[in-house]
Design a protein around this motif. Structure first.
Motif, mmCIF file in Angstrom:
data_model
loop_
_atom_site.group_PDB
_atom_site.id
_atom_site.type_symbol
_atom_site.label_atom_id
_atom_site.label_comp_id
_atom_site.label_asym_id
_atom_site.label_seq_id
_atom_site.Cartn_x
_atom_site.Cartn_y
_atom_site.Cartn_z
ATOM 1 N N VAL A 1 44.255 28.680 30.882
ATOM 2 C CA VAL A 1 44.420 27.458 31.662
ATOM 3 C C VAL A 1 45.798 26.897 31.322
ATOM 4 O O VAL A 1 46.092 26.642 30.152
ATOM 5 C CB VAL A 1 43.320 26.430 31.347
ATOM 6 C CG1 VAL A 1 43.522 25.169 32.172
ATOM 7 C CG2 VAL A 1 41.942 27.031 31.597
ATOM 8 N N SER A 2 46.633 26.712 32.331
ATOM 9 C CA SER A 2 48.007 26.279 32.093
ATOM 10 C C SER A 2 48.268 24.912 32.699
ATOM 11 O O SER A 2 47.677 24.541 33.716
ATOM 12 C CB SER A 2 49.001 27.298 32.668
ATOM 13 O OG SER A 2 48.797 27.476 34.060
ATOM 14 N N ASN A 3 49.139 24.184 32.063
ATOM 15 C CA ASN A 3 49.615 22.899 32.568
ATOM 16 C C ASN A 3 50.570 23.187 33.725
ATOM 17 O O ASN A 3 51.748 23.436 33.521
ATOM 18 C CB ASN A 3 50.314 22.135 31.446
ATOM 19 C CG ASN A 3 50.950 20.842 31.922
ATOM 20 O OD1 ASN A 3 50.734 20.400 33.031
ATOM 21 N ND2 ASN A 3 51.760 20.255 31.051
ATOM 22 N N ASN A 4 50.022 23.218 34.960
ATOM 23 C CA ASN A 4 50.681 23.664 36.183
ATOM 24 C C ASN A 4 50.676 25.198 36.247
ATOM 25 O O ASN A 4 50.775 25.877 35.221
ATOM 26 C CB ASN A 4 52.099 23.123 36.307
ATOM 27 C CG ASN A 4 52.112 21.673 36.794
ATOM 28 O OD1 ASN A 4 52.280 21.412 37.979
ATOM 29 N ND2 ASN A 4 51.891 20.728 35.875
ATOM 30 N N VAL B 1 44.818 28.442 36.622
ATOM 31 C CA VAL B 1 43.692 29.136 35.989
ATOM 32 C C VAL B 1 43.824 30.628 36.256
ATOM 33 O O VAL B 1 43.934 31.056 37.411
ATOM 34 C CB VAL B 1 42.333 28.633 36.527
ATOM 35 C CG1 VAL B 1 41.189 29.303 35.767
ATOM 36 C CG2 VAL B 1 42.235 27.120 36.422
ATOM 37 N N ILE B 2 43.820 31.409 35.189
ATOM 38 C CA ILE B 2 43.888 32.869 35.290
ATOM 39 C C ILE B 2 42.695 33.441 34.534
ATOM 40 O O ILE B 2 42.505 33.151 33.348
ATOM 41 C CB ILE B 2 45.191 33.421 34.695
ATOM 42 C CG1 ILE B 2 46.410 32.834 35.433
ATOM 43 C CG2 ILE B 2 45.219 34.944 34.768
ATOM 44 C CD1 ILE B 2 47.728 33.153 34.767
ATOM 45 N N GLY B 3 41.873 34.228 35.219
ATOM 46 C CA GLY B 3 40.723 34.885 34.600
ATOM 47 C C GLY B 3 40.883 36.393 34.645
ATOM 48 O O GLY B 3 41.333 36.942 35.656
ATOM 49 N N ILE B 4 40.542 37.064 33.556
ATOM 50 C CA ILE B 4 40.686 38.522 33.470
ATOM 51 C C ILE B 4 39.340 39.150 33.151
ATOM 52 O O ILE B 4 38.622 38.710 32.240
ATOM 53 C CB ILE B 4 41.719 38.913 32.399
ATOM 54 C CG1 ILE B 4 43.101 38.364 32.781
ATOM 55 C CG2 ILE B 4 41.785 40.433 32.234
ATOM 56 C CD1 ILE B 4 44.172 38.637 31.758
ATOM 57 N N GLN B 5 39.006 40.185 33.922
ATOM 58 C CA GLN B 5 37.769 40.938 33.715
ATOM 59 C C GLN B 5 38.089 42.426 33.894
ATOM 60 O O GLN B 5 38.277 42.897 35.008
ATOM 61 C CB GLN B 5 36.699 40.496 34.716
ATOM 62 C CG GLN B 5 35.341 41.163 34.520
ATOM 63 C CD GLN B 5 34.341 40.688 35.557
ATOM 64 O OE1 GLN B 5 34.698 40.371 36.687
ATOM 65 N NE2 GLN B 5 33.076 40.617 35.180
ATOM 66 N N VAL B 6 38.182 43.137 32.792
ATOM 67 C CA VAL B 6 38.469 44.570 32.812
ATOM 68 C C VAL B 6 37.411 45.265 31.965
ATOM 69 O O VAL B 6 37.322 45.035 30.765
ATOM 70 C CB VAL B 6 39.877 44.883 32.262
ATOM 71 C CG1 VAL B 6 40.158 46.371 32.327
ATOM 72 C CG2 VAL B 6 40.936 44.116 33.038
ATOM 73 N N GLU B 7 36.602 46.108 32.594
ATOM 74 C CA GLU B 7 35.463 46.706 31.898
ATOM 75 C C GLU B 7 35.512 48.216 31.820
ATOM 76 O O GLU B 7 34.630 48.827 31.231
ATOM 77 C CB GLU B 7 34.168 46.277 32.597
ATOM 78 C CG GLU B 7 33.998 44.775 32.662
ATOM 79 C CD GLU B 7 32.642 44.383 33.210
ATOM 80 O OE1 GLU B 7 31.664 45.067 32.885
ATOM 81 O OE2 GLU B 7 32.565 43.404 33.957
ATOM 82 N N THR C 1 41.901 37.005 38.461
ATOM 83 C CA THR C 1 41.730 35.881 39.376
ATOM 84 C C THR C 1 42.745 34.803 39.047
ATOM 85 O O THR C 1 42.948 34.467 37.878
ATOM 86 C CB THR C 1 40.312 35.293 39.254
ATOM 87 O OG1 THR C 1 39.347 36.321 39.479
ATOM 88 C CG2 THR C 1 40.108 34.180 40.254
ATOM 89 N N GLN C 2 43.392 34.267 40.083
ATOM 90 C CA GLN C 2 44.345 33.182 39.897
ATOM 91 C C GLN C 2 44.034 32.071 40.890
ATOM 92 O O GLN C 2 43.904 32.317 42.092
ATOM 93 C CB GLN C 2 45.775 33.669 40.118
ATOM 94 C CG GLN C 2 46.824 32.585 39.876
ATOM 95 C CD GLN C 2 48.226 33.048 40.218
ATOM 96 O OE1 GLN C 2 48.401 34.010 40.958
ATOM 97 N NE2 GLN C 2 49.231 32.371 39.693
#
Length: 432
Positions: free
Chosen positions: A302-305, A328-334, A353-354
């Motif tokens: 989670v970034s400030n901007n 917001v950046i989410g990472i899912q690598v399985e 996801t961004q």
């Protein structure tokens, strides 16, 4: 530039299509196969131990060697270099076209009179001793500032020092230190409506970079004390704690909690990654970002901007610090297949996801506490952790003469390039 980009891309494809008889198809398939094998090898190195990690190392070494042997034995080196050069030229023209056609909005700067009673907090150990190396204490005192040097070998309460300075009449607060220290003092400055001075004496200086400050010579930041201009920027908070750059949850946050991380970052990460990447879905992170659910993520940032789209997996730059939203950046690598997809598609991969949001709630079903790396500092917070942003809460004083922030690299959106080539406008950004 857009037309040149399309011409370069077409020439790169034509070079391969018209040279099929000499191995154009072999160049493409061989290069893609090598990239996929290397991505699979990377996944094995990061997510496995023992023989399978060794196998991953062998794949990483074998992939480029196989391509070299393939191109050499079939006499394809010249053709491959021509196609790559044309494609790189096309990408460069595409990004230049988009940068000119849709430049990021600029933050508003206003001239300010010099402060009368500035107080600067300096960490002599930060950035490998930049405070001493650049004579920051001496220059600041010559410019009329009161300097508080943090004692070496102890953990000073910089928040309390900043509040005491305000009580003593400070009309500006500043920090020469890392981003974590910057955030703590910035929160006090914002609380009292005082201007804040960033001195790029940390190791990475992400905030200073996005503000366009000189990261090579931090003493130039002190010029703001005599010739300054002010900009209002946002301030992020997670469960009441401030951050100027990022709050990171998941894989990275758990690694930096390890006591051995500071002394052996690579070894600590390799030892911990298999357990972290292969967690059961019920042990992973879940986030709710303004109504959008992000389930079963191994990492959340989670970034400030938000970061610029083209810089997402590179150096990480934020074109604006006053948009009033969290990135917001989410990472899912399985699996190795998803690792390969991430290597090929980057920010467009399904496992990444961004988005932007004003409120992000992060939890893990099996955890009461969450490790978090807050501007690089390791903390543990009760679950759920709630991230919010206070728009334009911080007054930042900058020197009028500064290098400026590095320009971000927009993603090459070929539909937008085609529109530009036809003389049509591209769609406006999500929010400016």
């Amino acid at each position: 530039m857009a037309r040149l980009s399309l011409a370069g891309a077409a020439a790169a494809v034509a070079a391969l299509v018209f040279a099929v008889r000499w191995g154009g198809l072999l160049i493409v398939t061989g290069g893609l196969a090598a990239l996929l094998v290397a991505a699979a090898g990377t996944w094995l190195v990061l997510a496995r131990r023992g023989p399978r990690r060794v196998a991953g190392v062998l794949l990483l070494v074998a992939a480029p060697i196989a391509v070299i042997v393939l191109y050499t034995t079939h006499g394809l080196w010249v053709l491959a270099l021509v196609a790559v050069a044309l494609w790189l030229a096309a990408l460069g023209c595409a990004r230049s076209a988009l940068r000119w056609a849709r430049p990021p909005g600029t933050m508003r700067f206003e001239r300010r009179r010099p402060p009368r009673a500035p107080v600067l907090i300096m960490n002599p150990k930060s950035g490998g001793g930049k405070v001493v190396r650049f004579g920051l204490v001496e220059k600041a005192e010559r410019l009329g500032a009161r300097v508080i040097v943090l004692p070496a070998g102890t953990r000073a309460d910089v928040t309390e020092l900043a509040r005491s300075a305000v009580a003593d009449g400070a009309d500006l607060l500043g920090v020469a230190g890392g981003d974590g220290t910057q955030a703590l003092v910035a929160a006090v400055a914002a609380e009292h409506g005082l201007p804040f001075l960033v001195i790029s004496a940390g190791t990475r200086n992400h905030l200073a970079m996005d503000l366009g400050l000189d990261r090579e010579d931090p003493s130039r930041c002190l010029d703001a004390l005599t010739e300054g201009e002010e900009v209002r920027v946002d301030l992020g908070f997670v469960s009441g704690r401030p951050f100027v750059n990022t709050a990171s949850f998941g894989v990275y946050a758990e690694i930096v909690q390890d006591p051995g991380y500071r002394d052996d970052q690579a070894g600590t990460a390799l030892a911990a990654l298999p357990d972290l990447l292969l967690k059961e879905p019920g042990e992973r992170l879940e986030a709710l970002a303004d109504g959008t659910r992000l389930p079963s993520r191994q990492a959340l940032l989670v970034s400030n901007n938000p970061y610029a789209e083209g810089d997402l997996l590179r150096s990480g730059r934020r074109p604006r610090l006053d948009r009033g939203v969290l990135g917001v950046i989410g990472i899912q690598v399985e699996s190795a297949a998803q690792a390969a997809e991430l290597a090929l598609l980057g920010a467009q991969a399904g496992g990444l996801t961004q988005l932007t949001a004003r409120r992000v709630e992060i939890t893990a079903p099996a955890a009461r506490e969450l490790p978090v790396a807050l501007d690089g500092e390791a903390l543990t917070l009760p679950a759920p952790a709630v991230c919010t942003i206070r728009p334009r809460a911080l007054r930042v004083l900058l020197p009028r003469r500064r290098p400026g922030a590095p320009r971000s690299r927009p993603r090459a959106n070929w539909r937008h390039i085609a529109l530009l080539a036809l003389g049509k406008p591209v769609p406006a950004p999500e929010r400016d």
